[in-house]
Scaffold this motif. Structure first.
Motif, PDB file in Angstrom:
ATOM      1  N   VAL A  66       0.727  -1.217   0.070  1.00  0.00           N
ATOM      2  CA  VAL A  66       0.016   0.042   0.035  1.00  0.00           C
ATOM      3  C   VAL A  66       0.824   1.287  -0.023  1.00  0.00           C
ATOM      4  O   VAL A  66       0.413   2.331  -0.619  1.00  0.00           O
ATOM      5  N   VAL A  67       1.936   1.213   0.871  1.00  0.00           N
ATOM      6  CA  VAL A  67       2.688   2.640   0.994  1.00  0.00           C
ATOM      7  C   VAL A  67       4.245   2.582   0.408  1.00  0.00           C
ATOM      8  O   VAL A  67       4.709   3.535   0.522  1.00  0.00           O
ATOM      9  N   ASN A  68       4.616   1.454  -0.022  1.00  0.00           N
ATOM     10  CA  ASN A  68       6.039   1.337  -0.334  1.00  0.00           C
ATOM     11  C   ASN A  68       5.926   0.456  -1.700  1.00  0.00           C
ATOM     12  O   ASN A  68       7.401   0.328  -2.204  1.00  0.00           O
ATOM     13  N   ALA A 122      -9.694   9.198  -0.328  1.00  0.00           N
ATOM     14  CA  ALA A 122     -10.983   9.966  -0.352  1.00  0.00           C
ATOM     15  C   ALA A 122     -11.572   9.544   0.885  1.00  0.00           C
ATOM     16  O   ALA A 122     -11.883   8.087   1.255  1.00  0.00           O
ATOM     17  N   LEU A 123     -12.601  10.592   1.423  1.00  0.00           N
ATOM     18  CA  LEU A 123     -13.518   9.832   2.482  1.00  0.00           C
ATOM     19  C   LEU A 123     -14.817  10.547   2.226  1.00  0.00           C
ATOM     20  O   LEU A 123     -15.186  11.640   2.692  1.00  0.00           O
ATOM     21  N   PRO A 124     -15.730   9.882   1.236  1.00  0.00           N
ATOM     22  CA  PRO A 124     -16.896  10.441   0.927  1.00  0.00           C
ATOM     23  C   PRO A 124     -17.806  10.409   2.169  1.00  0.00           C
ATOM     24  O   PRO A 124     -17.820   9.393   2.905  1.00  0.00           O
ATOM     25  N   SER A 125     -18.762  11.542   2.354  1.00  0.00           N
ATOM     26  CA  SER A 125     -19.854  11.548   3.463  1.00  0.00           C
ATOM     27  C   SER A 125     -21.159  11.328   3.028  1.00  0.00           C
ATOM     28  O   SER A 125     -22.303  11.445   3.672  1.00  0.00           O
ATOM     29  N   ASN A 168      -3.286   6.398 -10.651  1.00  0.00           N
ATOM     30  CA  ASN A 168      -2.420   5.660  -9.676  1.00  0.00           C
ATOM     31  C   ASN A 168      -3.287   5.172  -8.287  1.00  0.00           C
ATOM     32  O   ASN A 168      -4.402   5.632  -8.273  1.00  0.00           O
ATOM     33  N   PRO A 169      -2.662   4.696  -7.351  1.00  0.00           N
ATOM     34  CA  PRO A 169      -3.473   4.228  -6.413  1.00  0.00           C
ATOM     35  C   PRO A 169      -4.435   5.097  -5.475  1.00  0.00           C
ATOM     36  O   PRO A 169      -3.963   6.374  -5.099  1.00  0.00           O
ATOM     37  N   VAL A 170      -5.455   4.877  -5.145  1.00  0.00           N
ATOM     38  CA  VAL A 170      -6.447   5.674  -4.569  1.00  0.00           C
ATOM     39  C   VAL A 170      -6.914   4.647  -3.275  1.00  0.00           C
ATOM     40  O   VAL A 170      -7.313   3.335  -3.566  1.00  0.00           O
ATOM     41  N   LEU A 171      -7.018   5.235  -2.271  1.00  0.00           N
ATOM     42  CA  LEU A 171      -7.743   4.256  -1.029  1.00  0.00           C
ATOM     43  C   LEU A 171      -9.126   5.174  -1.063  1.00  0.00           C
ATOM     44  O   LEU A 171      -9.161   6.465  -0.809  1.00  0.00           O
ATOM     45  N   LEU A 200      -4.958   1.684  -9.330  1.00  0.00           N
ATOM     46  CA  LEU A 200      -5.540   0.723  -8.400  1.00  0.00           C
ATOM     47  C   LEU A 200      -6.414   1.311  -7.182  1.00  0.00           C
ATOM     48  O   LEU A 200      -6.073   2.326  -6.945  1.00  0.00           O
ATOM     49  N   VAL A 201      -7.789   0.665  -7.026  1.00  0.00           N
ATOM     50  CA  VAL A 201      -8.400   1.325  -5.854  1.00  0.00           C
ATOM     51  C   VAL A 201      -8.438   0.201  -4.996  1.00  0.00           C
ATOM     52  O   VAL A 201      -8.942  -0.918  -4.926  1.00  0.00           O
ATOM     53  N   LEU A 202      -8.298   1.069  -3.566  1.00  0.00           N
ATOM     54  CA  LEU A 202      -8.516  -0.111  -2.397  1.00  0.00           C
ATOM     55  C   LEU A 202      -9.397   0.488  -1.779  1.00  0.00           C
ATOM     56  O   LEU A 202      -9.601   1.729  -1.055  1.00  0.00           O
TER      57      LEU A 202
END
Length: 328
Positions: free
Chosen positions: A94-96, A146-149, A166-169, A113-115
């Motif tokens: 995830v981070v490296n 991303a933190l949708p409400s 590129n990767p998205v959480l 990539l979406v996690l």
């Protein structure tokens, strides 16, 4: 959403609709996860077949590593990781790993990539799976968060996440999954790094994330009855973070309250407080106040859970505090 056709959907349904539409639009989008493709009757399996919708082993290292490899090979995997804490098992990927390829290749390699994972299940789940650990990811280079409400933002941010190179959480709050709201029909994209002013106001700026956005809006309505006009801002993404919108609001109101379910010293609130202290200090008429969880694990007992977490009453008290100090 003037001029846009909408319908009421739950947050979960809106998120799934975004994935479905993107899979229909682009055959390179694939869906992996330990809890997907449970049967041939799964709606994603029926629509896209078992080659594009795959159940994975009970191994986060395997599923995220597999998805990172698929992304490098030209696919656009969406991985349903179920719970945010499960990401910790595969922290290296995830981070490296996936987040570094674009930079380390001089921009020649992408890893779309979406996690997708849930967080903050504060409904009697006690110490595990109740954390709001997004803060530890927001400063990782090459990784968007991303933190949708709302259901509309969930749909729009998921679509944007899948199209990102590129990767998205994509982190969703468990207690929002069944919340309903108007969602635009068809294609709907919410840009990353663009905060949303959920409520305009002139006296105090309140910046809230995820589940706490709704607590902040409820607090603002209560305060309006007393003549305190609260502006509520939802960053929607914390990486990239739209500091410009926050600073503009603070320049107008002169007061800032930050609301975050994460523990105080690993929160988005602390990062925003630092940005405003550095770049907007001259506009402040009162100290910045943070309404966060305490630096403690969530207890099983509801009174203790309530004691640890931010809530509407605590937000109201914080706004009153900065208003009184600012007027003194």
């Amino acid at each position: 959403m003037t001029g846009v056709t909408t319908r009421e959907l739950t947050y979960a349904a809106a998120t799934n609709e975004a994935v479905h539409l993107e899979m229909a639009r682009d055959e390179d989008v694939v869906l992996f996860g330990q809890s997907v493709a449970g049967s041939p009757d799964d709606p994603f399996v029926r629509a896209f077949g078992p080659d594009r919708v795959r159940v994975t082993p009970i191994s986060e290292t395997a599923e995220i590593g597999m998805a990172a490899g698929a992304a490098l090979a030209g696919k656009r995997p969406v991985v349903d990781c179920t719970m945010a804490e499960f990401l910790l098992v595969a922290m290296d990927q995830v981070v490296n790993e996936a987040n570094r390829f674009h930079y380390m290749s001089g921009g020649r390699v992408t890893a779309p990539l979406v996690l997708k994972a849930g967080y903050g299940f504060t409904a009697g789940w006690a110490g595990q799976h109740t954390g709001s650990i997004y803060g530890m990811f927001m400063g990782v280079p090459g990784l968007k968060v991303a933190l949708p409400s709302t259901p509309a933002d969930a749909k729009g941010l998921m679509a944007s996440a899948i199209r990102d190179d590129n990767p998205v959480l994509f982190l969703h709050h468990y207690l929002l999954l069944l919340e309903q709201g108007p969602v635009p029909d068809g294609e709907h994209l919410v840009p990353f790094g663009t905060a949303d002013v959920k409520r305009s106001g002139s006296d105090v700026t309140v910046v809230a994330t995820g589940w706490t956005v709704h607590r902040a809006l409820a607090a603002a309505e209560r305060l309006a009855a007393d003549g305190i006009d609260v502006e509520v801002i939802d960053p929607r993404t914390i990486a990239p973070l739209d500091t410009a919108t926050i600073l503009t609001s603070v320049g107008k109101t002169g007061r800032l309250v930050l609301v975050d379910q994460a523990t105080r010293h690993s929160s988005v609130a602390t990062v925003i407080a630092g940005e405003v202290a550095e770049h907007g200090f001259s506009a402040l008429r009162a100290p910045i106040v943070q309404v966060t969880a305490l630096d403690a694990s969530i207890a099983y007992a509801k009174p203790m859970e309530d004691y640890v977490l931010p809530d509407e009453d605590k937000i109201v008290a914080a706004v009153r505090r900065v208003t009184v100090r600012g007027a003194a």
